[in-house]
Write a protein that holds these residues in place. Structure first.
Motif, mmCIF file in Angstrom:
data_model
loop_
_atom_site.group_PDB
_atom_site.id
_atom_site.type_symbol
_atom_site.label_atom_id
_atom_site.label_comp_id
_atom_site.label_asym_id
_atom_site.label_seq_id
_atom_site.Cartn_x
_atom_site.Cartn_y
_atom_site.Cartn_z
ATOM 1 N N THR A 109 3.321 2.324 -7.950
ATOM 2 C CA THR A 109 2.109 1.703 -8.500
ATOM 3 C C THR A 109 1.429 2.629 -9.500
ATOM 4 O O THR A 109 1.134 2.243 -10.628
ATOM 5 N N ALA A 110 1.186 3.848 -9.086
ATOM 6 C CA ALA A 110 0.515 4.815 -9.966
ATOM 7 C C ALA A 110 1.372 5.139 -11.186
ATOM 8 O O ALA A 110 0.865 5.232 -12.308
ATOM 9 N N GLN A 111 2.668 5.279 -10.980
ATOM 10 C CA GLN A 111 3.570 5.662 -12.067
ATOM 11 C C GLN A 111 3.627 4.591 -13.160
ATOM 12 O O GLN A 111 3.511 4.894 -14.344
ATOM 13 N N ARG A 145 0.260 4.394 -15.081
ATOM 14 C CA ARG A 145 0.085 5.508 -16.021
ATOM 15 C C ARG A 145 0.982 5.329 -17.244
ATOM 16 O O ARG A 145 0.542 5.535 -18.377
ATOM 17 N N LYS A 178 0.817 -1.224 0.000
ATOM 18 C CA LYS A 178 0.000 0.000 0.000
ATOM 19 C C LYS A 178 0.846 1.268 0.000
ATOM 20 O O LYS A 178 0.432 2.284 -0.550
ATOM 21 N N ASP A 179 2.035 1.222 0.599
ATOM 22 C CA ASP A 179 2.848 2.439 0.647
ATOM 23 C C ASP A 179 3.410 2.815 -0.723
ATOM 24 O O ASP A 179 3.934 3.912 -0.896
ATOM 25 N N GLU A 180 3.261 1.951 -1.709
ATOM 26 C CA GLU A 180 3.664 2.264 -3.083
ATOM 27 C C GLU A 180 2.488 2.751 -3.934
ATOM 28 O O GLU A 180 2.663 3.100 -5.096
ATOM 29 N N LEU A 181 1.290 2.783 -3.369
ATOM 30 C CA LEU A 181 0.082 3.102 -4.130
ATOM 31 C C LEU A 181 0.194 4.416 -4.901
ATOM 32 O O LEU A 181 -0.145 4.481 -6.071
ATOM 33 N N TYR A 182 0.656 5.469 -4.260
ATOM 34 C CA TYR A 182 0.742 6.774 -4.918
ATOM 35 C C TYR A 182 2.148 7.071 -5.432
ATOM 36 O O TYR A 182 2.447 8.196 -5.814
ATOM 37 N N VAL A 183 2.970 6.049 -5.442
ATOM 38 C CA VAL A 183 4.345 6.217 -5.906
ATOM 39 C C VAL A 183 4.528 5.329 -7.142
ATOM 40 O O VAL A 183 4.048 5.655 -8.218
#
Length: 117
Positions: free
Chosen positions: A37-39, A42, A30-35
């Motif tokens: 993972t999202a990158q 996209r 989960k701590d990679e969700l906005y890092v």
């Protein structure tokens, strides 16, 4: 109605890759969700989206430009894979699978791009 991009093998390959990347990142913490993972999501989505956008109603030089964007996005996915492996989010076998798939896709996009004048 069929759009031009729907007939392109590189577009099909990129859509498949995007789905596989989406499945892969579901296993990321989960701590990679906005890092990462999202990158990576996209970037993998951008490959097919740029192929589609550039192919529809555009001139060959314009399509080549968008294929260039797709190539850059594919290379970005490769970079994300290296980060994921370094952070021990994916094992070497998964890294190799995606790296090989991206190598084929990148070569295919480059080949299509080279056919355009």
């Amino acid at each position: 109605m069929a759009f031009k991009f729907e007939k392109l093998k590189v577009w099909e390959m990129s859509v498949d890759l995007s789905g596989e990347v989406s499945d892969l990142v579901k296993l990321f913490p989960k701590d990679e969700l906005y890092v990462l993972t999202a990158q990576i999501k996209r970037a993998s989505d951008s490959i097919s989206l740029n192929i589609a956008e550039g192919s529809t109603g555009q001139s060959n030089p314009e399509f080549k430009k968008f294929l260039g964007y797709s190539l850059r996005s594919a290379i970005e996915v490769v970079g994300c894979l290296f980060l994921a492996r370094r952070r021990r989010l994916i094992p070497n076998e998964q890294f190799d699978f995606f790296y090989n798939k991206l190598t084929i896709l990148i070569k295919s996009i480059q080949a299509l791009r080279n056919t355009l004048k």
